[in-house]
Write a protein that holds these residues in place. Sequence first.
Motif, short mmCIF file in Angstrom:
data_model
loop_
_atom_site.label_atom_id
_atom_site.label_comp_id
_atom_site.label_asym_id
_atom_site.label_seq_id
_atom_site.Cartn_x
_atom_site.Cartn_y
_atom_site.Cartn_z
N GLY A 83 80.29 1.22 5.03
CA GLY A 83 81.46 0.53 4.67
C GLY A 83 82.05 0.58 3.08
N MET A 84 81.87 2.00 2.33
CA MET A 84 82.42 1.06 1.03
C MET A 84 83.14 2.63 0.88
N GLU A 85 84.01 2.05 -0.21
CA GLU A 85 84.77 3.39 -0.83
C GLU A 85 83.98 4.60 -2.04
N VAL A 86 84.54 6.20 -1.94
CA VAL A 86 83.74 6.88 -2.64
C VAL A 86 85.15 7.32 -3.61
N VAL A 87 85.08 7.42 -4.45
CA VAL A 87 85.72 8.07 -5.81
C VAL A 87 84.80 9.16 -6.19
N SER A 88 85.55 10.38 -6.40
CA SER A 88 84.38 11.52 -6.57
C SER A 88 85.22 12.44 -7.19
N THR A 89 84.49 12.84 -8.72
CA THR A 89 84.91 14.03 -9.25
C THR A 89 83.96 15.56 -9.18
N GLU A 90 83.95 16.52 -8.51
CA GLU A 90 83.04 17.30 -8.85
C GLU A 90 83.11 17.92 -9.64
N ASN A 91 82.41 19.03 -9.91
CA ASN A 91 82.72 19.62 -11.47
C ASN A 91 83.44 18.68 -13.06
N ALA A 92 83.00 17.76 -13.17
CA ALA A 92 83.46 16.74 -13.75
C ALA A 92 82.94 17.89 -15.45
N LYS A 93 82.00 18.06 -15.22
CA LYS A 93 82.27 18.91 -16.92
C LYS A 93 83.35 19.81 -17.12
N GLU A 94 83.67 20.56 -15.72
CA GLU A 94 85.35 21.31 -16.54
C GLU A 94 86.59 19.76 -16.21
N PHE A 95 86.55 19.38 -15.02
CA PHE A 95 87.95 18.31 -14.00
C PHE A 95 87.54 17.25 -15.48
N SER A 96 87.25 16.43 -16.12
CA SER A 96 87.26 15.08 -16.65
C SER A 96 87.05 15.52 -18.07
N SER A 97 87.48 14.46 -18.32
CA SER A 97 87.19 14.23 -19.94
C SER A 97 86.63 15.13 -20.57
N ALA A 98 85.83 15.69 -20.35
CA ALA A 98 84.62 16.45 -21.01
C ALA A 98 85.09 17.41 -21.78
#
Length: 350
Positions: A83-98
């Motif tokens: 019953g939990m919420e999930v926020v997910s970044t796949e490919n965080a290497k390219e799609f996050s501020s990394a």
Amino acid sequence: MAVELAPLIQAGSQIRPHHILEAQQFSAEWLNEEFFPESRRMKELLDADGHGPLHPWKSICLLFYEPSTRTRLSFDQAAKKLGMEVVSTENAKEFSSAIKGESIKDTSRVVNRYRFDAIVIRSHITGGATEAASVSRIPVINAGDGGGQHPSQTLLDGFTIAEKFGTINGLNIALVGDLKNGRTARSLGYLAGKYKGVHLELVAPPEYQMSPDLLEYFERHNVSYHKTDNLTEAAAQADVIYLTRLQKEREKLAPLGMAKRLIFQKLARLAKINKTIGTNGLSASEYQVQITDEVMDRTRNSTAVMHPLPRSDDFDELPERFTDDPRVIIFDQVENGLYTRMALYHMLLS
Ligand code: NCD
């Protein structure tokens, strides 16, 4: 870097684990008396009414800097079954501020400020999850850190083995394939040191053998081990054959050298001999790290053939035609990933 690893976890203690970073954290008592029963309970709850104990308003942040199928899907689905919420970044290497140069510590600080309740992180950097944990108030779960470890995979592997054999003590476990770079085999090796009388048969081409840090650990923890490059010889004694793929992405070899090696491996396989060339391309060494008819003929009916997946055709360690052999329990492992990750969240967040 000082990260406090919860002394995880003596059975019966009220101390809850905090960060889950490496398999050395788990004690046999905690696994046998708390974690495995809790994982079993999650399966029963799903069988009975479709979800586990609910944690409404809790939320999980999945940060995946490397590709993943099973680990990401099962951590996501496990959270939702609770019953939990999930926020997910796949490919965080390219799609996050990394990609803009943000450090993993800063990303961890940010996720903390958004009031998530846990971070599940797969990093391409060995030690990445530990860095994130070093600045995190909320639990950080290492879902694989470069060539380091994969402790939640070990929880599901250990659970799968314990369900099949009733115990992990005294088993003969053949770890097979790329033991140098494979984080699942490394973590399972660490787990072996927590149980009594486990024998490890380390089956790898010489240049992919288990690294010295693990061998030293085995010696310190009285884990008996033997190195070989021939699964056909090791198969008859094994209770568990744990296959792994060649971790191409971790290879430091020059790309040309690597390509040459793989071409020779494929030719060798076509010629039905298991040969590879040495790193310099001159010396030949033979190895046998794949399931073949001969291996299966020697393997007992009670043996478990396991693989964390994905399997690949570099070693061709588990050809498709063996998938339905009753000894091959790779999809039980997959399924147990859901129950064990539910149990892990529940135990961390209750
Ligand atoms: C493993 C991993 O990512 O380390 N996969 C998984 O999580 N099931 C094994 C691998 O990639 O070889």
